[in-house]
Design a protein around this motif. Structure first.
Motif, PDB file in Angstrom:
ATOM      1  N   GLY A  70       8.192  -0.798  13.434  1.00  0.00           N
ATOM      2  CA  GLY A  70       7.909  -1.302  12.090  1.00  0.00           C
ATOM      3  C   GLY A  70       6.939  -0.399  11.349  1.00  0.00           C
ATOM      4  N   HIS A  71       5.911   0.051  12.062  1.00  0.00           N
ATOM      5  CA  HIS A  71       4.930   0.966  11.467  1.00  0.00           C
ATOM      6  C   HIS A  71       5.591   2.298  11.097  1.00  0.00           C
ATOM      7  CE1 HIS A  71       1.133   3.049  10.836  1.00  0.00           C
ATOM      8  NE2 HIS A  71       1.574   3.998  11.649  1.00  0.00           N
ATOM      9  N   LYS A  72       6.406   2.848  12.010  1.00  0.00           N
ATOM     10  CA  LYS A  72       7.086   4.118  11.739  1.00  0.00           C
ATOM     11  C   LYS A  72       8.061   4.003  10.570  1.00  0.00           C
ATOM     12  CE  LYS A  72       5.439   6.861  14.879  1.00  0.00           C
ATOM     13  NZ  LYS A  72       4.749   8.102  14.535  1.00  0.00           N
ATOM     14  N   ILE A  73       8.701   2.840  10.443  1.00  0.00           N
ATOM     15  CA  ILE A  73       9.633   2.633   9.333  1.00  0.00           C
ATOM     16  C   ILE A  73       8.897   2.701   8.003  1.00  0.00           C
ATOM     17  CG2 ILE A  73      11.095   0.900   8.195  1.00  0.00           C
ATOM     18  CD1 ILE A  73      11.954   0.064  11.102  1.00  0.00           C
ATOM     19  N   ILE A  74       7.759   2.039   7.925  1.00  0.00           N
ATOM     20  CA  ILE A  74       6.999   2.027   6.666  1.00  0.00           C
ATOM     21  C   ILE A  74       6.286   3.357   6.422  1.00  0.00           C
ATOM     22  CG2 ILE A  74       5.007   1.006   5.469  1.00  0.00           C
ATOM     23  CD1 ILE A  74       5.879  -1.690   6.542  1.00  0.00           C
ATOM     24  N   GLU A  75       5.630   3.886   7.440  1.00  0.00           N
ATOM     25  CA  GLU A  75       4.799   5.082   7.276  1.00  0.00           C
ATOM     26  C   GLU A  75       5.573   6.395   7.355  1.00  0.00           C
ATOM     27  OE1 GLU A  75       1.512   5.046   6.501  1.00  0.00           O
ATOM     28  OE2 GLU A  75       1.698   2.863   6.378  1.00  0.00           O
ATOM     29  N   GLY A  76       6.759   6.373   7.998  1.00  0.00           N
ATOM     30  CA  GLY A  76       7.512   7.599   8.206  1.00  0.00           C
ATOM     31  C   GLY A  76       6.964   8.356   9.403  1.00  0.00           C
ATOM     32  N   SER A  77       7.607   9.453   9.753  1.00  0.00           N
ATOM     33  CA  SER A  77       7.128  10.270  10.863  1.00  0.00           C
ATOM     34  C   SER A  77       7.822  11.615  10.834  1.00  0.00           C
ATOM     35  CB  SER A  77       7.385   9.571  12.203  1.00  0.00           C
ATOM     36  OG  SER A  77       8.765   9.505  12.468  1.00  0.00           O
ATOM     37  N   VAL A  78       7.319  12.516  11.652  1.00  0.00           N
ATOM     38  CA  VAL A  78       7.929  13.836  11.787  1.00  0.00           C
ATOM     39  C   VAL A  78       7.678  14.330  13.205  1.00  0.00           C
ATOM     40  CG1 VAL A  78       5.913  15.123  10.941  1.00  0.00           C
ATOM     41  CG2 VAL A  78       8.196  16.116  10.755  1.00  0.00           C
ATOM     42  N   PRO A  85      11.907  15.306   8.916  1.00  0.00           N
ATOM     43  CA  PRO A  85      10.981  14.170   8.794  1.00  0.00           C
ATOM     44  C   PRO A  85      11.694  12.901   8.328  1.00  0.00           C
ATOM     45  CG  PRO A  85      10.723  15.626   6.916  1.00  0.00           C
ATOM     46  CD  PRO A  85      11.719  16.287   7.850  1.00  0.00           C
ATOM     47  N   MET A  86      11.164  11.780   8.779  1.00  0.00           N
ATOM     48  CA  MET A  86      11.621  10.500   8.238  1.00  0.00           C
ATOM     49  C   MET A  86      10.618  10.128   7.152  1.00  0.00           C
ATOM     50  SD  MET A  86      12.411   6.886  10.021  1.00  0.00           S
ATOM     51  CE  MET A  86      11.703   5.445   9.245  1.00  0.00           C
ATOM     52  N   PRO A  87      11.089   9.965   5.927  1.00  0.00           N
ATOM     53  CA  PRO A  87      10.158   9.650   4.840  1.00  0.00           C
ATOM     54  C   PRO A  87       9.593   8.242   4.978  1.00  0.00           C
ATOM     55  CG  PRO A  87      12.409   9.527   4.054  1.00  0.00           C
ATOM     56  CD  PRO A  87      12.471  10.045   5.464  1.00  0.00           C
ATOM     57  N   ALA A  88       8.439   8.051   4.392  1.00  0.00           N
ATOM     58  CA  ALA A  88       7.833   6.720   4.353  1.00  0.00           C
ATOM     59  C   ALA A  88       8.720   5.805   3.515  1.00  0.00           C
ATOM     60  CB  ALA A  88       6.442   6.801   3.747  1.00  0.00           C
ATOM     61  N   ASN A  89       8.803   4.567   3.926  1.00  0.00           N
ATOM     62  CA  ASN A  89       9.582   3.557   3.198  1.00  0.00           C
ATOM     63  C   ASN A  89       8.629   2.505   2.654  1.00  0.00           C
ATOM     64  OD1 ASN A  89      12.602   4.156   3.684  1.00  0.00           O
ATOM     65  ND2 ASN A  89      11.610   4.523   5.653  1.00  0.00           N
ATOM     66  N   PRO A  94       6.127  -5.550   5.034  1.00  0.00           N
ATOM     67  CA  PRO A  94       5.961  -5.579   6.491  1.00  0.00           C
ATOM     68  C   PRO A  94       6.987  -6.482   7.179  1.00  0.00           C
ATOM     69  CG  PRO A  94       3.825  -5.641   5.443  1.00  0.00           C
ATOM     70  CD  PRO A  94       4.860  -5.776   4.342  1.00  0.00           C
ATOM     71  N   ASP A  95       7.354  -7.592   6.549  1.00  0.00           N
ATOM     72  CA  ASP A  95       8.372  -8.479   7.131  1.00  0.00           C
ATOM     73  C   ASP A  95       9.737  -7.804   7.195  1.00  0.00           C
ATOM     74  OD1 ASP A  95       6.562 -10.520   7.573  1.00  0.00           O
ATOM     75  OD2 ASP A  95       7.148 -11.654   5.789  1.00  0.00           O
ATOM     76  N   GLN A  96      10.097  -7.047   6.166  1.00  0.00           N
ATOM     77  CA  GLN A  96      11.373  -6.336   6.186  1.00  0.00           C
ATOM     78  C   GLN A  96      11.372  -5.259   7.266  1.00  0.00           C
ATOM     79  OE1 GLN A  96      11.287  -5.209   2.002  1.00  0.00           O
ATOM     80  NE2 GLN A  96      13.185  -6.390   1.656  1.00  0.00           N
ATOM     81  N   ALA A  97      10.272  -4.537   7.391  1.00  0.00           N
ATOM     82  CA  ALA A  97      10.168  -3.511   8.427  1.00  0.00           C
ATOM     83  C   ALA A  97      10.245  -4.143   9.810  1.00  0.00           C
ATOM     84  CB  ALA A  97       8.870  -2.719   8.267  1.00  0.00           C
ATOM     85  N   ALA A  98       9.600  -5.293   9.986  1.00  0.00           N
ATOM     86  CA  ALA A  98       9.651  -5.991  11.275  1.00  0.00           C
ATOM     87  C   ALA A  98      11.071  -6.457  11.567  1.00  0.00           C
ATOM     88  CB  ALA A  98       8.692  -7.180  11.269  1.00  0.00           C
ATOM     89  N   LEU A 100      13.869  -5.055  10.466  1.00  0.00           N
ATOM     90  CA  LEU A 100      14.644  -3.860  10.811  1.00  0.00           C
ATOM     91  C   LEU A 100      14.327  -3.409  12.241  1.00  0.00           C
ATOM     92  CD1 LEU A 100      14.430  -1.846   7.487  1.00  0.00           C
ATOM     93  CD2 LEU A 100      16.520  -2.691   8.571  1.00  0.00           C
ATOM     94  N   ALA A 101      13.049  -3.385  12.596  1.00  0.00           N
ATOM     95  CA  ALA A 101      12.652  -2.961  13.942  1.00  0.00           C
ATOM     96  C   ALA A 101      13.254  -3.889  14.995  1.00  0.00           C
ATOM     97  CB  ALA A 101      11.131  -2.925  14.055  1.00  0.00           C
ATOM     98  N   ALA A 102      13.181  -5.189  14.752  1.00  0.00           N
ATOM     99  CA  ALA A 102      13.744  -6.153  15.710  1.00  0.00           C
ATOM    100  C   ALA A 102      15.253  -5.957  15.845  1.00  0.00           C
ATOM    101  CB  ALA A 102      13.427  -7.576  15.268  1.00  0.00           C
ATOM    102  N   TRP A 103      15.924  -5.729  14.733  1.00  0.00           N
ATOM    103  CA  TRP A 103      17.360  -5.491  14.777  1.00  0.00           C
ATOM    104  C   TRP A 103      17.686  -4.222  15.551  1.00  0.00           C
ATOM    105  CZ3 TRP A 103      19.942  -1.510  11.822  1.00  0.00           C
ATOM    106  CH2 TRP A 103      21.318  -1.491  12.025  1.00  0.00           C
TER     107      TRP A 103
END
Length: 108
Positions: A70-78, A85-89, A94-98, A100-103
């Motif tokens: 969830g954190h990586k989805i929102i913050e992005g990473s490289v 790189p995965m851009p920040a979203n 936070p609920d949407q990121a959670a 997505l992460a759970a899925w």
């Protein structure tokens, strides 16, 4: 007669659990499509980003996998999956990121 009742309850519970999982799976895919995750990711094959199935497999053993993703989805990473790189979203809550992460973690 009681064993038939228990069996019926167990069957209904299993069906409800399966239906809930199917609904969550469809909801996760729909959210991923809506938020353009699928522009770079595929469920089963590497595209611009890693296959989501591979992401799920890599993090399945982590106790904090959902929170981490969830954190990586929102913050992005490289650098985790290569040079792209995965851009920040930041448009995601936070609920949407959670969600997505759970899925994603169900895809392993």
């Amino acid at each position: 007669m009681r064993s038939k009742t228990y069996a019926a309850v167990a069957l209904a519970s299993a069906f409800a659990t399966g239906a809930a999982h199917a609904e969550a799976t469809a909801g996760g895919l729909a959210l991923a499509q809506q938020q353009n995750c699928m522009s770079c990711h595929s469920v089963t094959r590497q595209f611009m980003g890693p296959a989501l199935h591979d992401v799920a497999a890599k993090y399945a053993g982590r106790n904090d996998a959902a929170a981490y993703l969830g954190h990586k989805i929102i913050e992005g990473s490289v650098g985790v999956w290569g040079p792209v790189p995965m851009p920040a979203n930041t448009q995601l809550t936070p609920d949407q990121a959670a969600s997505l992460a759970a899925w994603i973690l169900t895809l392993k």
